[in-house]
Motif scaffolding. Structure first.
Motif, PDB file in Angstrom:
ATOM      1  N   LYS A   3       0.715  -1.198  -0.176  1.00  0.00           N
ATOM      2  CA  LYS A   3       0.018  -0.127  -0.070  1.00  0.00           C
ATOM      3  C   LYS A   3       0.841   1.294  -0.027  1.00  0.00           C
ATOM      4  CE  LYS A   3      -4.600  -0.491   1.759  1.00  0.00           C
ATOM      5  NZ  LYS A   3      -5.543  -0.337   2.989  1.00  0.00           N
ATOM      6  N   SER A   4       1.922   1.333   0.943  1.00  0.00           N
ATOM      7  CA  SER A   4       2.767   2.505   0.960  1.00  0.00           C
ATOM      8  C   SER A   4       3.362   2.791  -0.258  1.00  0.00           C
ATOM      9  CB  SER A   4       3.536   2.438   2.075  1.00  0.00           C
ATOM     10  OG  SER A   4       4.265   1.079   1.961  1.00  0.00           O
ATOM     11  N   LYS A   5       3.784   1.648  -0.820  1.00  0.00           N
ATOM     12  CA  LYS A   5       4.514   1.812  -2.205  1.00  0.00           C
ATOM     13  C   LYS A   5       3.552   2.250  -3.274  1.00  0.00           C
ATOM     14  CE  LYS A   5       8.180  -1.171  -4.211  1.00  0.00           C
ATOM     15  NZ  LYS A   5       8.336  -2.720  -4.358  1.00  0.00           N
ATOM     16  N   ARG A   6       2.502   1.794  -3.185  1.00  0.00           N
ATOM     17  CA  ARG A   6       1.500   2.182  -4.130  1.00  0.00           C
ATOM     18  C   ARG A   6       1.120   3.591  -4.218  1.00  0.00           C
ATOM     19  NH1 ARG A   6      -2.993   0.082  -6.894  1.00  0.00           N
ATOM     20  NH2 ARG A   6      -1.966  -1.926  -6.663  1.00  0.00           N
ATOM     21  N   LYS A   7       0.898   4.225  -2.845  1.00  0.00           N
ATOM     22  CA  LYS A   7       0.714   5.460  -2.628  1.00  0.00           C
ATOM     23  C   LYS A   7       1.893   6.412  -3.248  1.00  0.00           C
ATOM     24  CE  LYS A   7      -1.279   8.319   0.972  1.00  0.00           C
ATOM     25  NZ  LYS A   7      -1.157   8.717   2.420  1.00  0.00           N
ATOM     26  N   TYR A   8       3.076   6.076  -3.045  1.00  0.00           N
ATOM     27  CA  TYR A   8       4.294   6.644  -3.394  1.00  0.00           C
ATOM     28  C   TYR A   8       4.052   6.815  -4.899  1.00  0.00           C
ATOM     29  CZ  TYR A   8       9.171   7.700  -4.469  1.00  0.00           C
ATOM     30  OH  TYR A   8      10.286   8.074  -5.236  1.00  0.00           O
ATOM     31  N   GLN A  11       1.396   9.045  -5.963  1.00  0.00           N
ATOM     32  CA  GLN A  11       2.024  10.706  -6.082  1.00  0.00           C
ATOM     33  C   GLN A  11       2.770  10.991  -7.264  1.00  0.00           C
ATOM     34  OE1 GLN A  11       3.859  10.580  -2.040  1.00  0.00           O
ATOM     35  NE2 GLN A  11       2.044  11.242  -1.172  1.00  0.00           N
ATOM     36  N   GLN A  12       3.868  10.071  -7.718  1.00  0.00           N
ATOM     37  CA  GLN A  12       4.464  10.397  -8.764  1.00  0.00           C
ATOM     38  C   GLN A  12       3.875  10.455 -10.014  1.00  0.00           C
ATOM     39  OE1 GLN A  12       7.888   7.490  -8.711  1.00  0.00           O
ATOM     40  NE2 GLN A  12       9.080   9.073  -8.019  1.00  0.00           N
ATOM     41  N   LEU A  13       2.736   9.721 -10.065  1.00  0.00           N
ATOM     42  CA  LEU A  13       1.969   9.761 -11.240  1.00  0.00           C
ATOM     43  C   LEU A  13       1.093  11.126 -11.513  1.00  0.00           C
ATOM     44  CD1 LEU A  13      -0.080   6.859 -12.276  1.00  0.00           C
ATOM     45  CD2 LEU A  13      -1.054   8.971 -12.465  1.00  0.00           C
ATOM     46  N   SER A  14       0.743  11.532 -10.183  1.00  0.00           N
ATOM     47  CA  SER A  14       0.010  12.892 -10.172  1.00  0.00           C
ATOM     48  C   SER A  14       0.687  13.889 -10.721  1.00  0.00           C
ATOM     49  CB  SER A  14      -0.613  13.279  -8.859  1.00  0.00           C
ATOM     50  OG  SER A  14       0.422  13.282  -7.851  1.00  0.00           O
ATOM     51  N   LYS A  15       2.214  13.942 -10.557  1.00  0.00           N
ATOM     52  CA  LYS A  15       2.908  15.027 -10.753  1.00  0.00           C
ATOM     53  C   LYS A  15       3.165  14.851 -12.636  1.00  0.00           C
ATOM     54  CE  LYS A  15       5.546  15.019  -6.502  1.00  0.00           C
ATOM     55  NZ  LYS A  15       6.610  14.083  -6.075  1.00  0.00           N
ATOM     56  N   LEU A  16       2.993  14.018 -13.325  1.00  0.00           N
ATOM     57  CA  LEU A  16       3.358  14.164 -14.503  1.00  0.00           C
ATOM     58  C   LEU A  16       2.497  15.016 -15.257  1.00  0.00           C
ATOM     59  CD1 LEU A  16       3.673  10.187 -15.159  1.00  0.00           C
ATOM     60  CD2 LEU A  16       5.330  11.798 -14.682  1.00  0.00           C
ATOM     61  N   THR A  17       2.898  15.381 -16.470  1.00  0.00           N
ATOM     62  CA  THR A  17       2.029  16.230 -17.307  1.00  0.00           C
ATOM     63  C   THR A  17       0.931  15.546 -18.177  1.00  0.00           C
ATOM     64  OG1 THR A  17       3.489  16.101 -19.195  1.00  0.00           O
ATOM     65  CG2 THR A  17       3.875  17.975 -17.730  1.00  0.00           C
ATOM     66  N   ALA A  18       0.241  16.029 -18.954  1.00  0.00           N
ATOM     67  CA  ALA A  18      -0.926  15.037 -19.679  1.00  0.00           C
ATOM     68  C   ALA A  18      -0.193  14.550 -20.714  1.00  0.00           C
ATOM     69  CB  ALA A  18      -1.886  16.181 -20.543  1.00  0.00           C
ATOM     70  N   GLY A  19       0.999  15.095 -21.433  1.00  0.00           N
ATOM     71  CA  GLY A  19       1.693  14.278 -22.530  1.00  0.00           C
ATOM     72  C   GLY A  19       2.421  13.069 -21.667  1.00  0.00           C
ATOM     73  N   GLN A  20       3.158  13.405 -20.550  1.00  0.00           N
ATOM     74  CA  GLN A  20       3.846  12.158 -19.869  1.00  0.00           C
ATOM     75  C   GLN A  20       2.700  11.135 -19.505  1.00  0.00           C
ATOM     76  OE1 GLN A  20       5.528  14.717 -16.818  1.00  0.00           O
ATOM     77  NE2 GLN A  20       7.181  15.554 -18.147  1.00  0.00           N
ATOM     78  N   LYS A  21       1.595  11.534 -19.138  1.00  0.00           N
ATOM     79  CA  LYS A  21       0.846  10.629 -18.754  1.00  0.00           C
ATOM     80  C   LYS A  21       0.154   9.743 -20.045  1.00  0.00           C
ATOM     81  CE  LYS A  21      -1.263  12.218 -14.662  1.00  0.00           C
ATOM     82  NZ  LYS A  21      -2.091  13.407 -13.965  1.00  0.00           N
ATOM     83  N   ARG A  22      -0.140  10.568 -20.910  1.00  0.00           N
ATOM     84  CA  ARG A  22      -0.529   9.651 -21.957  1.00  0.00           C
ATOM     85  C   ARG A  22       0.422   8.546 -22.532  1.00  0.00           C
ATOM     86  NH1 ARG A  22      -2.367  14.209 -24.263  1.00  0.00           N
ATOM     87  NH2 ARG A  22      -0.530  14.899 -25.119  1.00  0.00           N
ATOM     88  N   LEU A  23       1.816   8.944 -22.623  1.00  0.00           N
ATOM     89  CA  LEU A  23       2.948   7.970 -22.922  1.00  0.00           C
ATOM     90  C   LEU A  23       2.743   6.890 -21.757  1.00  0.00           C
ATOM     91  CD1 LEU A  23       6.154   9.942 -23.671  1.00  0.00           C
ATOM     92  CD2 LEU A  23       4.781   8.359 -25.084  1.00  0.00           C
ATOM     93  N   ILE A  81       5.999   2.843 -13.599  1.00  0.00           N
ATOM     94  CA  ILE A  81       6.577   3.890 -12.694  1.00  0.00           C
ATOM     95  C   ILE A  81       7.608   2.861 -11.944  1.00  0.00           C
ATOM     96  CG2 ILE A  81       6.430   5.411 -11.142  1.00  0.00           C
ATOM     97  CD1 ILE A  81       3.846   6.361 -12.420  1.00  0.00           C
ATOM     98  N   GLU A  82       7.478   1.818 -11.455  1.00  0.00           N
ATOM     99  CA  GLU A  82       8.078   1.062 -10.419  1.00  0.00           C
ATOM    100  C   GLU A  82       9.435   0.695 -11.039  1.00  0.00           C
ATOM    101  OE1 GLU A  82       6.394  -2.500  -8.731  1.00  0.00           O
ATOM    102  OE2 GLU A  82       7.851  -2.369  -6.960  1.00  0.00           O
ATOM    103  N   GLU A  83       9.194  -0.016 -12.295  1.00  0.00           N
ATOM    104  CA  GLU A  83      10.216  -0.713 -12.888  1.00  0.00           C
ATOM    105  C   GLU A  83      10.937   0.297 -13.713  1.00  0.00           C
ATOM    106  OE1 GLU A  83      10.632  -4.290 -13.413  1.00  0.00           O
ATOM    107  OE2 GLU A  83       8.942  -4.555 -11.942  1.00  0.00           O
TER     108      GLU A  83
END
Ligand SMILES: Nc1nc2c(ncn2[C@@H]2O[C@H](COP(=O)(O)OP(=O)(O)OP(=O)(O)O)[C@@H](O)[C@H]2O)c(=O)[nH]1
Ligand SMILES: [Zn+2]
Length: 408
Positions: A3-8, A11-23, A81-83
Motif C-alpha cells: 500500500k505504501s509503495k502504491r501511494k508513493y 504521488q509520482q503519477l499525479s506530478k506528470l503532465t498530460a503528455g507524460q501520462k499519455r505516454l 513507474i516502479e520498474e
C-alpha cells in the motif's frame, strides 16, 4: 504491490503532465498486452521459457510481465513507474515534443480569449498563445477565460495551447446569434457576482434570476451586488431595495455598494477573498468601476504581455481575468442586455425556483407547470403571499421565452 509503495507511485503519477501520462498509459497498455500474449503462448507451448515476440520487444526490459499482480491498466501504469522510473517517461515525452517542434511545456490559466488566440498567465507572467486547430474549431465553448491549459513553444517562439483541463465549474449562455452553440463566459469560478444597480439602469429581477439559474446549473455560487446605492435618497431606501426581499428570504448573500462613494467595498472584498469570481450583469451597472475599487493594482498586471505573435492585445469588449496580490481573482465580463439560458427544458425550469419546491410537491399533478393547472399549490401559495409575485412573474416570463425560443 504494498500500500505504501502504491501511494508513493501514485504521488509520482499525479506530478506528470498530460503528455507524460499519455505516454505512460500507452506503455502500460502495450506491456499488458504483451504480458497477456506471453502468458497465452506459454500455456500453448507448455514450456517454462518463452522468447518475447518481436512485436513485443517492449517487454524485454520489463521483469516477469506475466507474473505481475497488476490487474487494471492503472496497476500496470504504476508498475511501469516502479520498474522504469518516471525520468524515462519525462525524457521520452520531451523527445516526442521535440519531434513536434514544441518545447518548454507549461501550465497556466486563460485570462483572455480572442479569435485564434488567448492570453495565458503562467507563474506570474502572461503569454499570448495560439490555439491548436482541434480546440479552435469550437473555440468559444472549448476554451474560456478561467480555463487551466497546457501550452508549449514552437521553434519560432510562438506559444501554442496543447490541451485544456476539465472544468470544475462554468457559467454559460447560448450564443446570441447561434443559439445552438454554448458560450462559456467563465470557467472554474467559485462565485458569480451578479451586479445590478439601483438606478440608471434600474434593477431587473428577471435578469438576476437568469444569472442565478445559469450559475446554479454550472456549479457556481451566485451572490447579488446592488451598486449605486448613493443614488437613492435615504428615506426611499425601503421601497427601492424591496426587490431584493425574495433573495434575502432565499438566504442569498447580498451586498449593497457604491463604487463612487466606496461604500460596501470591504464587505465585497471579504466575500471574494481567495476566490475565483466572475462579475456579470446588465451593461452600465458599474462592474468595471467596482473592479477598480477592489483591485486597484490590476492595471500594472494587465500590462505585461509577452506578445509572441505580433497579433497585438485585446480590446475591452471581451471577458478578462484579473488577479490581485490580495488573493482575489475576478473575471470582468462585458455588460449585456439579454441573457439566454443554456439548454434548459421548460419542465425543468421550475426546480430552479427554490421557494416553489415545498409547495410543488402538493400540486394535484406531479408534472404541474404551475401556470394553468387546477389544484396548483404553488399558485395558492402565491395568493397567500408565501411566494412573491416578483419571482413568480419572473418564472412565467423565463418559461415563455424558453418555450418560444426552443430552450434558449
Ligand atoms: N452614481 C454612481 N455611478 C456609478 C457607480 N458605479 C459606476 N457608476 C457609473 O456608471 C457608469 C457605468 O459604469 P461601468 O463601471 O462602466 O459599468 P459596467 O457595468 O462595467 O458597464 P459595461 O462595461 O457596459 O458592462 C459609469 O458612468 C460610472 O461612473 C456608483 O456606485 N454610483
Ligand atoms: Zn403547480
Amino acid at each position: 504491490m504494498k500500500k505504501s509503495k502504491r501511494k508513493y507511485f501514485q504521488q509520482q503519477l499525479s506530478k506528470l503532465t498530460a503528455g507524460q501520462k499519455r505516454l505512460l498509459y500507452k506503455r502500460a497498455a502495450n506491456i499488458r498486452k504483451a504480458a497477456q500474449v506471453n502468458a497465452k503462448n506459454k500455456r500453448r507451448a507448455g514450456r517454462k521459457e518463452f522468447k518475447s515476440m518481436r512485436s513485443y520487444d517492449d517487454t524485454l526490459n520489463f521483469q516477469k510481465p506475466d507474473r505481475l499482480d497488476a490487474v487494471t491498466i492503472d496497476d500496470w501504469a504504476l508498475k511501469v513507474i516502479e520498474e522504469e522510473g518516471i525520468n524515462s517517461l519525462i525524457e521520452a515525452d520531451s523527445q516526442l515534443t521535440d519531434q513536434h517542434e514544441y518545447t518548454d511545456s507549461r501550465k497556466g490559466i486563460v485570462v483572455f480569449v480572442e479569435a485564434g488566440g488567448c492570453e495565458v498567465q503562467s507563474e506570474r507572467e502572461n503569454f499570448f498563445c495560439l490555439i491548436g486547430p482541434e480546440i479552435s474549431m469550437n473555440q468559444k465553448s472549448e476554451i474560456a477565460v478561467g480555463d487551466c491549459v497546457e501550452f508549449a513553444f514552437a521553434r519560432d517562439g510562438t506559444a501554442v495551447v496543447q490541451s485544456v483541463m476539465p472544468r470544475k465549474s462554468r457559467l454559460s449562455r447560448p450564443d446570441p446569434l447561434k443559439p445552438g452553440i454554448e458560450r462559456v463566459i467563465a470557467a472554474n469560478v467559485d462565485v458569480a457576482v451578479v451586479v445590478a444597480s439601483i438606478k440608471r439602469p434600474e434593477i431587473r429581477p428577471s435578469l438576476i434570476d437568469r444569472y442565478i439559474i445559469a450559475s446554479e446549473r454550472g456549479g457556481v455560487k451566485p451572490v447579488i451586488c446592488v451598486n449605486k446605492i448613493d443614488l437613492i435618497d435615504k428615506k426611499g431606501r425601503g421601497g427601492e431595495l424591496s426587490v431584493l426581499e425574495p433573495y434575502r428570504q432565499l438566504g442569498m448573500e447580498i451586498v449593497e455598494t457604491s463604487a463612487d462613494e466606496r461604500v460596501g467595498i470591504d464587505e465585497l472584498k471579504s466575500l471574494l477573498a481567495d476566490k475565483m469570481c466572475v462579475f456579470v450583469g446588465h451593461s452600465g451597472t458599474g462592474k468595471t468601476s467596482l473592479l477598480n475599487c477592489i483591485l486597484p493594482d490590476i492595471k500594472a498586471r494587465v500590462g505585461s504581455v509577452h506578445d509572441t505573435t505580433g497579433l497585438g492585445r485585446h480590446t475591452t469588449t471581451n471577458s478578462c481575468l484579473y488577479t490581485a496580490e490580495c488573493g482575489i481573482s475576478v473575471i470582468d465580463t462585458p455588460g449585456i442586455r439579454e441573457f439566454g439560458i443554456w439548454k434548459i427544458e421548460p419542465e425543468d425550469l421550475k426546480w430552479f425556483f427554490e421557494e416553489f419546491n415545498e409547495y410543488a410537491e402538493q400540486c394535484r399533478f406531479s408534472n404541474c407547470s404551475h401556470t394553468h393547472e387546477p389544484g396548483c399549490r404553488v399558485k395558492e401559495a402565491l395568493e397567500e403571499g408565501r411566494i412573491t409575485r416578483q419571482r413568480y412573474e419572473s418564472y412565467l416570463r423565463i418559461l415563455e421565452s424558453i418555450q418560444e425560443e426552443g430552450g434558449y
